[in-house]
Design an enzyme around this catalytic site. Sequence first.
Site, PDB file in Angstrom:
ATOM      1  CG  HIS A  93      -1.646   1.295   1.421  1.00  0.00           C
ATOM      2  ND1 HIS A  93      -2.852   1.574   0.806  1.00  0.00           N
ATOM      3  CD2 HIS A  93      -1.340   2.403   2.140  1.00  0.00           C
ATOM      4  CE1 HIS A  93      -3.252   2.791   1.146  1.00  0.00           C
ATOM      5  NE2 HIS A  93      -2.348   3.316   1.955  1.00  0.00           N
ATOM      6  CD  GLU A  94       2.123   3.386   3.671  1.00  0.00           C
ATOM      7  OE1 GLU A  94       2.326   4.476   3.108  1.00  0.00           O
ATOM      8  OE2 GLU A  94       1.150   3.182   4.414  1.00  0.00           O
ATOM      9  CG  HIS A  97       0.639   6.382  -0.645  1.00  0.00           C
ATOM     10  ND1 HIS A  97      -0.540   6.936  -1.087  1.00  0.00           N
ATOM     11  CD2 HIS A  97       0.346   5.795   0.549  1.00  0.00           C
ATOM     12  CE1 HIS A  97      -1.498   6.708  -0.206  1.00  0.00           C
ATOM     13  NE2 HIS A  97      -0.981   6.012   0.784  1.00  0.00           N
ATOM     14  CG  HIS A 101       5.861  11.309  -5.567  1.00  0.00           C
ATOM     15  ND1 HIS A 101       6.970  11.371  -4.742  1.00  0.00           N
ATOM     16  CD2 HIS A 101       5.752  12.546  -6.110  1.00  0.00           C
ATOM     17  CE1 HIS A 101       7.475  12.586  -4.790  1.00  0.00           C
ATOM     18  NE2 HIS A 101       6.767  13.322  -5.620  1.00  0.00           N
TER      19      HIS A 101
END
Length: 223
Positions: A93-94, A97, A101
């Site tokens: 999940h991280e 991100h 980006h």
Amino acid sequence: MFILIIIAFLFTLWAQFRVQGTFKKWSKVATSSGMTGYDAARHMLDTNGLHDIAIEPVRGALSDHYDPIHRVVRLSEPVYYESSISAVSVACHEVGHAIQHKQHYPMLVLRHRIFPAVNFASGIAPFLLLGGFIFSWTGLIGLGIIFFSVAVAFQLITLPVEFNASNRARDLMVQEGYIANNEERGVAKVLNAAALTYVAAALLSMLELLRYVMIFTNSNNRN
């Protein structure tokens, strides 16, 4: 309105307990691939051309996050070192991100751009509202509402960012073989529980904002 706020507050507490309970439950279930959170995150980053992004272990439970300024994925120690459904789900999940980006995902870009304003607004709004209520200055209350609205808008923008990161993670985890098809249910449980905390926080903030608006409107009507 007060009752609705209490219900939303209780919902927020329930969401927090649920994410902790769900993470704990699925942290006891090992992935069939044997990959740790670090392994999955590193592989997903590299697969998406993000070789320059580091992964660091950090202390604390559920302290995982992606730092866009220093371009680093920070994973809590249980997520970093363990090879569980919970660990791999949170780690990916991280990374979602980080991929957002790289691809300039519009809602993430917007969130980054307004963050300085949100940081200022969320810090000054309580003082403006408190001062307005104490001295019965509707103008000050109105100004406080405007600043508080910026913070609420930030939370609403955060929702699609978080859901999109989770969707990216789930798709890539299956495609790359980090989890088996029969493990996808556990991944969904972990990520959905985490998403609930953001939904609950946004709901509570929206009701608080509505309460301030109603107080402001009633004050103007009396005047």
